[in-house]
Design an enzyme around this catalytic site. Sequence first.
Site, mmCIF file in Angstrom:
data_model
loop_
_atom_site.group_PDB
_atom_site.id
_atom_site.type_symbol
_atom_site.label_atom_id
_atom_site.label_comp_id
_atom_site.label_asym_id
_atom_site.label_seq_id
_atom_site.Cartn_x
_atom_site.Cartn_y
_atom_site.Cartn_z
ATOM 1 N N GLU A 1 44.158 25.021 51.783
ATOM 2 C CA GLU A 1 45.161 24.016 51.379
ATOM 3 C C GLU A 1 46.045 24.425 50.197
ATOM 4 O O GLU A 1 46.187 23.681 49.222
ATOM 5 C CB GLU A 1 44.456 22.678 51.092
ATOM 6 C CG GLU A 1 43.654 22.182 52.293
ATOM 7 C CD GLU A 1 42.806 20.943 52.013
ATOM 8 O OE1 GLU A 1 42.860 20.411 50.898
ATOM 9 O OE2 GLU A 1 42.085 20.515 52.931
ATOM 10 N N GLU B 1 38.718 21.802 61.986
ATOM 11 C CA GLU B 1 38.124 20.522 61.538
ATOM 12 C C GLU B 1 38.584 19.391 62.447
ATOM 13 O O GLU B 1 39.007 18.335 61.991
ATOM 14 C CB GLU B 1 38.525 20.239 60.074
ATOM 15 C CG GLU B 1 38.189 21.368 59.126
ATOM 16 C CD GLU B 1 38.543 21.084 57.667
ATOM 17 O OE1 GLU B 1 38.850 19.936 57.316
ATOM 18 O OE2 GLU B 1 38.504 22.047 56.862
HETATM 19 O O1 9MR Z 1 34.150 15.885 55.289
HETATM 20 C C1 9MR Z 1 34.115 16.258 53.927
HETATM 21 C C2 9MR Z 1 33.640 15.105 53.071
HETATM 22 O O2 9MR Z 1 32.283 14.813 53.370
HETATM 23 C C3 9MR Z 1 33.794 15.433 51.602
HETATM 24 O O3 9MR Z 1 33.506 14.296 50.811
HETATM 25 C C4 9MR Z 1 35.217 15.898 51.301
HETATM 26 C C5 9MR Z 1 35.347 16.392 49.886
HETATM 27 O O4 9MR Z 1 34.629 17.561 49.666
HETATM 28 O O5 9MR Z 1 35.577 16.970 52.152
HETATM 29 C C6 9MR Z 1 35.529 16.675 53.516
HETATM 30 O O6 9MR Z 1 35.903 17.828 54.245
HETATM 31 C C7 9MR Z 1 37.232 18.290 54.018
HETATM 32 C C8 9MR Z 1 37.246 19.787 54.184
HETATM 33 O O7 9MR Z 1 36.297 20.384 53.328
HETATM 34 C C9 9MR Z 1 38.628 20.372 53.903
HETATM 35 N N1 9MR Z 1 39.632 19.724 54.719
HETATM 36 C C10 9MR Z 1 39.636 18.287 54.702
HETATM 37 C C11 9MR Z 1 38.250 17.757 55.038
HETATM 38 C C12 9MR Z 1 38.247 16.251 55.124
HETATM 39 O O8 9MR Z 1 38.538 15.728 53.845
#
Ligand code: 9MR
Length: 369
Positions: free
Chosen positions: A156, A261
Amino acid sequence: MKIKTISAIIAIIILPNIHTMAQNTLADATKGKFLFGVAVNMQQVNGVNPKESELIAKEFNAIVAENCMKPQLIHPEENRYEWADADKVVAFGEKNKQVVTGHCLIWHSQIAKWFFVDDSGKDVTPEVLKERMRQHIYTIVGRYKGRIKGWDVVNEAFEDNGTYRNSKFYRILGKDFIKYAFQFAHEADPDAELYYNDYNVETPAKCEAIAELVKELKAAGVRIDAVGSQAHMQMDSPTLDATETSFKKLKAAGVKILITEWDISILPNPYSGANISVNFKYSPEMDPYRVAVPDSVQQKWNKRVLDMFGLFLKYSDVVDRVTVWGLNDAVSWLNNFPIRGRKDYPVLFDRNNQPKSVVDEMIKMAKKI
Ligand code: 9MR
């Protein structure tokens, strides 16, 4: 007829079918096209609900840790790494003969404050930050050398309008922080694949910027294997056309594509993206399916899944992996984003760990192509 003979006949008829059923998974149906993976949480890895752990082992041939390898969790202090959970995820994948992806090395979010400041709380110099990145990446990638197929090296780094995100990494090191991260990861494990990962990759300006980055890295002789498109989708966006255009653009830039994802929120949404600092106030109108999803809405969601999955198959010469972000609707992050406490239905297994009807259609579709 004797009971023994009858049971023998029944066994002959039923057993092969049970076997075929066992083979009938998305991972099997997509073999030779792309890997079919899932993000796992620690309850699943620890076998808290064995049904979920078994399902992950049976239905998917790739995994990624949903959280435990993020900088903040794995490297909370300069001289402290927390390996226990990440070690378990890697061992879990190996036990199940699954490809393991590392997520993620450098991300502006979910990273501890110490990374950017000195003892007096001031931002560190570019040299210090670069050295911290090197240590961080060498230590983590080095630990799992040969066991992790590829890393989300940078996550990102762009805004949706294609400009560089004004993160601490960018402010201190400029855009070269991305190049350094890829170089360090390659030095730490020369055989590992290296990915740039982002959300809203379908947005033209962002896609353009990512394709440009790929070209710059390649021109500088830096390894990059694939762009990860997070693919957090909604009912109407991104369009199939925009998604296909992004695939064409990335393919032309000379990288593989990973759907890293994938989920499709069925709820009305005030925001499209995955910037986790965004959130909106709860209201019942924004949470319309507490009891059930009406059939017409479910049909629309199914069609959306099939349209996108069909596109992934169409581009399977460049799409190397499709990973769903969460095993079932109950564990999905979307129940709390961008509004907390809603009931979403964004992934392929329901709250009872049953495959949704669309899964069978996906399997048929994958087998036909
Ligand atoms: O699904 C993840 C969630 O459980 C966490 O709280 C959050 C923060 O770390 O991250 C989510 O996963 C993210 C991923 O690591 C990067 N892209 C966006 C995803 C959804 O927020």
